[in-house]
Design a protein around this motif. Structure first.
Motif, PDB file in Angstrom:
ATOM      1  N   THR A   1      -5.961   8.321   0.387  1.00 59.87           N
ATOM      2  CA  THR A   1      -6.538   7.103   0.935  1.00 59.87           C
ATOM      3  C   THR A   1      -6.040   5.852   1.518  1.00 59.87           C
ATOM      4  OG1 THR A   1      -8.794   8.023  -0.330  1.00 59.87           O
ATOM      5  CG2 THR A   1      -8.860   5.626   0.480  1.00 59.87           C
ATOM      6  N   MET A   2      -4.933   5.532   0.545  1.00 56.88           N
ATOM      7  CA  MET A   2      -4.004   4.410   0.870  1.00 56.88           C
ATOM      8  C   MET A   2      -3.349   4.858   2.185  1.00 56.88           C
ATOM      9  SD  MET A   2      -2.854   3.062  -2.596  1.00 56.88           S
ATOM     10  CE  MET A   2      -3.809   2.003  -3.833  1.00 56.88           C
TER      11      MET A   2
ATOM     12  N   SER B   1      -5.434   4.406   5.093  1.00 54.75           N
ATOM     13  CA  SER B   1      -5.530   2.895   5.584  1.00 54.75           C
ATOM     14  C   SER B   1      -4.532   2.396   6.162  1.00 54.75           C
ATOM     15  CB  SER B   1      -5.914   2.229   4.070  1.00 54.75           C
ATOM     16  OG  SER B   1      -5.970   0.833   4.363  1.00 54.75           O
TER      17      SER B   1
ATOM     18  N   GLN C   1       0.815  -1.371  -0.012  1.00 55.23           N
ATOM     19  CA  GLN C   1      -0.004  -0.011  -0.049  1.00 55.23           C
ATOM     20  C   GLN C   1       0.902   0.964  -0.012  1.00 55.23           C
ATOM     21  OE1 GLN C   1      -3.371   0.060   2.596  1.00 55.23           O
ATOM     22  NE2 GLN C   1      -3.228  -2.165   3.031  1.00 55.23           N
TER      23      GLN C   1
END
Lengths: 477, 79
Positions: free
Chosen positions: A418-419, A422, A362
């Motif tokens: 967004t990654m 996360s 990620q």
């Protein structure tokens, strides 16, 4: 009472008439041949039955013959018994050949018993017999004369030689002529006329001196160093506790100097390798224990790999030197592919490590999208500017394309953020998410960010890792 | 001297750009979601929602920016 028998005065026995059992039970009997016993009834109810049977037996010829045979047999048995006690000469030797052993017993040599002779030589001079004892010498001479006169009483030549070597053993017996056992002690310790002479063999001035014997035994070839041929000193006495105690006193344990865990691990690795290569079980156990105790055993009985490990016994038997403890083992080798490190220890080969960070994908994707967004943003902004500059129809088209690219760059930057979020939420890597967010924001603006998080701590970790890798240990002094 | 574009022309270029951006964003978000589907559970859906949401906003913005579609520009004002 019925009369069972009577005598007529001439000694003739009258056979009673046995009519009824009742009469026999109650009758007595008369002793045959008893003068003046006629009509005299003797006995009771019990004796009447046996007497009646005996008389009835004698009353017939067959009974008389049976009695004669019985007496003759008893006489033969008694004669045989008496003859057997007369002497063993008449007894026949049993045949023991089935159980006879085939082991040949070595007969004594002409020099006599070696063990007795050896003991005699060992105690030579320890027992001093009084030479002025006339009785002892006389008895010895008389015994020899008697032996010469009577060949049967004389011993074999070996016995004579043994007797000569042993001294006046036979004459050393105390005299018991008085028949009183109290004389025994007097003969041994007093001034009796025994073969030991006028001195007590156990007295202070006596001839029997145990301490002197002990000293003589110490000087004996068996106990003395160098006594045994071919050996550099008998070490039978070396098995005593003195040597072992001295060896144990020399055995000490010294700890190594290792401040970091890697240094301790290197020492443990080296000790384990030496334990594997140790030739003896004791040496291997010493090395293995040192790996956990982080110390070296110095001295004692444990030698290096393959050493004798018997303390002072080893040099006496031609072995190696005294135990020097678990020293360095030059023969220890590292496993295949490993490198020997300076100062000891083995280093594993450098292999390509596998990154098993679960969020690494990620992070890499976010970084890639951020870079792409940055490029697209720059292109879009440039196209918009170009379209505005060109103007007209083509300027509008270029500007629209630039706007689209910029929109896509923004979308990609938002997706990178967004990654990052996360990674921060799922794995707790807040700092990593912060780095991604900062870079994505800069990418949307068309600028490259230099933010790499808390760089200072990262350098400390790398430096600490390197120091840990290069850590070693110090040999005990 | 070249005259600056009018306000209506600028709004139309912006609107076309937003609509084009919405379409491209939707496509990119779909591709990224499929590309990183195996990275982490639920990440692809999150990326698709973000990309799709951005594309929707672009589309709505294009509609708002296009002159006369939602808001009617005043006559005579320069671009």
């Amino acid at each position: 009472m019925a009369e069972l028998g009577s005598s007529d005065g001439n000694g003739k026995i009258e056979i009673p008439i046995l009519k009824e059992n009742k009469e026999r039970k109650g009758g007595g009997f008369l002793l045959s041949g008893a003068p003046g016993a006629g009509g005299a009834g003797v006995g009771g109810v019990g004796g009447a039955k046996a007497a009646g049977g005996l008389l009835a037996l004698l009353g017939s010829k067959a009974g008389i013959a049976a009695v004669v045979l019985a007496l003759g047999g008893a006489g033969l048995v008694g004669y045989s018994a008496l003859k057997g006690q007369a002497g063993p000469q008449g007894a026949v030797a049993p045949n023991l050949s089935p159980i006879e052993s085939s082991i040949q017993v070595r007969k004594r040599s002409a020099d006599g018993s070696r063990s007795l002779k050896f003991a005699s030589e060992s105690a030579d001079g320890s027992i001093q017999w009084d030479p002025s004892n006339p009785s002892g010498g006389a008895s010895q001479a008389s015994a020899k004369d008697a032996a010469a006169a009577d060949p049967e009483k004389a011993g074999t030549p070996e016995q004579d030689a043994l007797q000569d070597g042993q001294g006046q053993v036979a004459d050393a017996k105390p005299r018991l002529n008085s028949g009183d056992f109290g004389q025994l002690s007097q003969s041994l310790s007093g001034s009796g006329s025994g073969a030991a002479g006028g001195q007590s063999i156990f007295g202070n001035n006596g001839a029997f001196k145990p301490k002197q014997m002990q000293g003589n035994m110490g000087n004996n070839s068996l106990m003395a160093r160098g006594g045994l041929s071919g050996a550099r000193g008998s070490k039978l006495a070396a098995f005593g506790g003195k040597q072992n105690t001295r060896a144990a006193q020399r055995m000490t344990s010294k700890g190594i100097g290792a401040k970091r865990a890697m240094g301790q691990l290197k020492f443990a690795s080296r000790q384990s390798a030496q334990a594997t290569a140790a030739g003896s079980t004791e040496g291997g156990a010493s090395y293995a224990a040192s790996a956990f105790e982080q110390g070296k055993v110095t001295g004692g009985q444990l030698d290096g790999a393959g050493g004798a490990g018997l303390g002072d016994m080893a040099p006496a038997m031609g072995g190696g030197p005294d135990g020097v403890g678990a020293g360095n083992n030059p023969t220890s080798t590292c496993p295949e592919g490993w490198a020997m490190m300076e100062g000891g220890g083995c280093q594993p080969p450098d292999t390509a490590g596998t990154n098993v960070t679960p969020y690494q994908g990620q992070v890499d994707s976010a970084q890639q999208m951020t870079t792409t967004a940055l490029i697209l943003a720059v292109i879009g902004i440039a196209l918009i500017a170009i379209g505005y500059a060109v103007g007209g129809f083509w300027g509008a088209i270029i500007a629209i394309i630039g706007a689209i690219i910029l929109a896509v760059a923004i979308v990609m930057a938002v997706m990178a953020m967004t990654m990052g979020s996360s990674v921060g939420d799922q794995y707790g890597q807040k700092e990593q998410a912060n780095v991604i967010d900062k870079n994505a924001e800069s990418a949307m603006d068309g600028k490259k960010s230099d933010y790499q998080g808390q760089v200072g701590e990262s350098k400390d970790v790398q430096q600490s890792t390197q120091e840990e890798k290069n850590a070693t240990y110090e040999e005990p002094r | 001297m070249r005259q600056p574009p009018s306000r209506t022309a600028v709004l139309k270029v912006t609107a076309y750009g937003l609509w084009g951006g919405a379409v491209c964003s939707a496509v990119v978000s779909l591709l990224v979601s499929l590309r990183f589907q195996s990275l982490a559970p639920g990440l692809d859906q999150k990326l698709f929602l973000v990309g799709g949401g951005m594309a929707l906003l672009y589309a709505i913005g294009g509609c708002l920016a296009y002159p006369g579609l939602v808001f009617k520009p005043k006559e005579g004002q320069p671009g």
